[in-house]
Design an enzyme around this catalytic site. Structure first.
Site, PDB file in Angstrom:
ATOM      1  N   GLY A   1     -67.142  55.681  53.562  1.00 34.64           N
ATOM      2  CA  GLY A   1     -68.274  55.626  52.961  1.00 34.64           C
ATOM      3  C   GLY A   1     -69.258  54.685  54.059  1.00 34.64           C
ATOM      4  O   GLY A   1     -68.603  53.869  55.214  1.00 34.64           O
TER       5      GLY A   1
ATOM      6  N   CYS B   1     -63.669  58.863  58.649  1.00 34.30           N
ATOM      7  CA  CYS B   1     -64.852  58.437  57.744  1.00 34.30           C
ATOM      8  C   CYS B   1     -66.220  57.530  59.006  1.00 34.30           C
ATOM      9  O   CYS B   1     -66.691  57.447  59.698  1.00 34.30           O
ATOM     10  CB  CYS B   1     -65.626  58.666  56.712  1.00 34.30           C
ATOM     11  SG  CYS B   1     -66.992  59.062  56.012  1.00 34.30           S
ATOM     12  N   HIS B   2     -66.769  56.485  57.596  1.00 35.12           N
ATOM     13  CA  HIS B   2     -67.901  55.673  58.775  1.00 35.12           C
ATOM     14  C   HIS B   2     -67.390  54.181  58.871  1.00 35.12           C
ATOM     15  O   HIS B   2     -67.465  53.654  60.081  1.00 35.12           O
ATOM     16  CB  HIS B   2     -69.100  55.073  57.734  1.00 35.12           C
ATOM     17  CG  HIS B   2     -70.153  56.257  57.403  1.00 35.12           C
ATOM     18  ND1 HIS B   2     -69.322  57.098  56.413  1.00 35.12           N
ATOM     19  CD2 HIS B   2     -71.118  55.998  57.780  1.00 35.12           C
ATOM     20  CE1 HIS B   2     -70.961  57.712  56.324  1.00 35.12           C
ATOM     21  NE2 HIS B   2     -71.766  57.693  57.578  1.00 35.12           N
ATOM     22  N   ALA B   3     -65.594  54.509  58.798  1.00 32.34           N
ATOM     23  CA  ALA B   3     -64.722  52.721  59.517  1.00 32.34           C
ATOM     24  C   ALA B   3     -64.567  53.340  60.265  1.00 32.34           C
ATOM     25  O   ALA B   3     -64.312  51.449  61.415  1.00 32.34           O
ATOM     26  CB  ALA B   3     -63.133  53.016  58.723  1.00 32.34           C
TER      27      ALA B   3
ATOM     28  N   TRP C   1     -66.972  52.048  62.152  1.00 30.13           N
ATOM     29  CA  TRP C   1     -67.936  51.375  62.585  1.00 30.13           C
ATOM     30  C   TRP C   1     -66.740  49.795  62.942  1.00 30.13           C
ATOM     31  O   TRP C   1     -67.655  48.890  63.292  1.00 30.13           O
ATOM     32  CB  TRP C   1     -69.659  51.087  61.970  1.00 30.13           C
ATOM     33  CG  TRP C   1     -70.285  51.378  61.561  1.00 30.13           C
ATOM     34  CD1 TRP C   1     -71.161  51.831  62.903  1.00 30.13           C
ATOM     35  CD2 TRP C   1     -70.891  52.204  60.306  1.00 30.13           C
ATOM     36  NE1 TRP C   1     -72.144  52.424  62.417  1.00 30.13           N
ATOM     37  CE2 TRP C   1     -72.302  52.655  60.663  1.00 30.13           C
ATOM     38  CE3 TRP C   1     -71.132  51.308  58.581  1.00 30.13           C
ATOM     39  CZ2 TRP C   1     -73.111  52.808  60.285  1.00 30.13           C
ATOM     40  CZ3 TRP C   1     -72.078  52.772  57.661  1.00 30.13           C
ATOM     41  CH2 TRP C   1     -73.324  53.017  58.640  1.00 30.13           C
TER      42      TRP C   1
END
Length: 192
Positions: free
Chosen positions: A84, A115-117, A119
């Site tokens: 997310g 996904c965005h994890a 980051w």
């Protein structure tokens, strides 16, 4: 090599996680592992739960088993980081969350981000020089952090598992299980 049936897995998330990226791995891992806990920082919308994001709106709450400050690597074999946009963006600004992820990395335990994890893996300096994937919108972030970014459903190097999006969850969970059963991963911990 540890069996998945004896594994204990921690999921770290906060409000705004992609609903399917927490719910599906949690349920699939609960079906095969000994224990799956969800932990979250204290700052959240509801006291005992975190709220997901689904179909461009708030999703369903998920019960929190423990506060982030109570979590440690000693009980767990792996940490799973759902994506997310909001969830990992909030967590990457939380020093306690990054410290916990770095501890899993240093202990050679499985660290899985979808996904965005990734980051969070960038913030923990865990992608430099490693093959990894992510949601396409953070591809440049991954490359700038030194990752050898590839467009594949799931990638694992040194027990660090990355995946692109909800469409890759089946492969993501299968790779988490495989990596847990491989046991401790000897890997260089990169300096910040």
């Amino acid at each position: 090599m540890p069996k998945i049936s004896k594994a204990k897995i921690l999921i770290l998330a906060t409000d705004g996680f992609e609903q399917s990226e927490l719910d599906v791995p949690r349920e699939k891992l609960k079906a095969v592992a000994q224990l799956v806990h969800v932990c979250a920082p204290k700052q959240r919308k509801q006291k005992d739960s975190i709220i997901g994001w689904q179909n461009q709106d708030w999703g369903k709450p998920v019960k929190v088993d423990m506060e982030l400050g109570e979590a440690s690597t000693s009980l767990y074999d792996a940490i799973v980081l759902p994506g997310g946009q909001m969830n990992p963006d909030t967590l990457r600004q939380n020093p306690e969350a990054i410290k916990l992820i770095k501890a899993f990395l240093a202990d050679g335990k499985v660290v899985a981000a979808i996904c965005h994890a990734p980051w969070l893996l960038i913030e923990a300096n865990a992608v430099r020089g490693r093959k990894a994937t992510s949601y396409t919108s953070i591809k440049t972030d991954m490359i700038n952090a030194g990752a050898n970014w590839v467009d594949e459903p799931v990638v694992s190097e040194d027990g660090i598992v990355t995946s692109r999006n909800p469409g890759d969850i089946e492969a993501f969970v299968a790779k988490i299980i495989e990596e847990i059963e491989e046991g401790k991963h000897d890997r260089a911990v990169l300096a910040a």
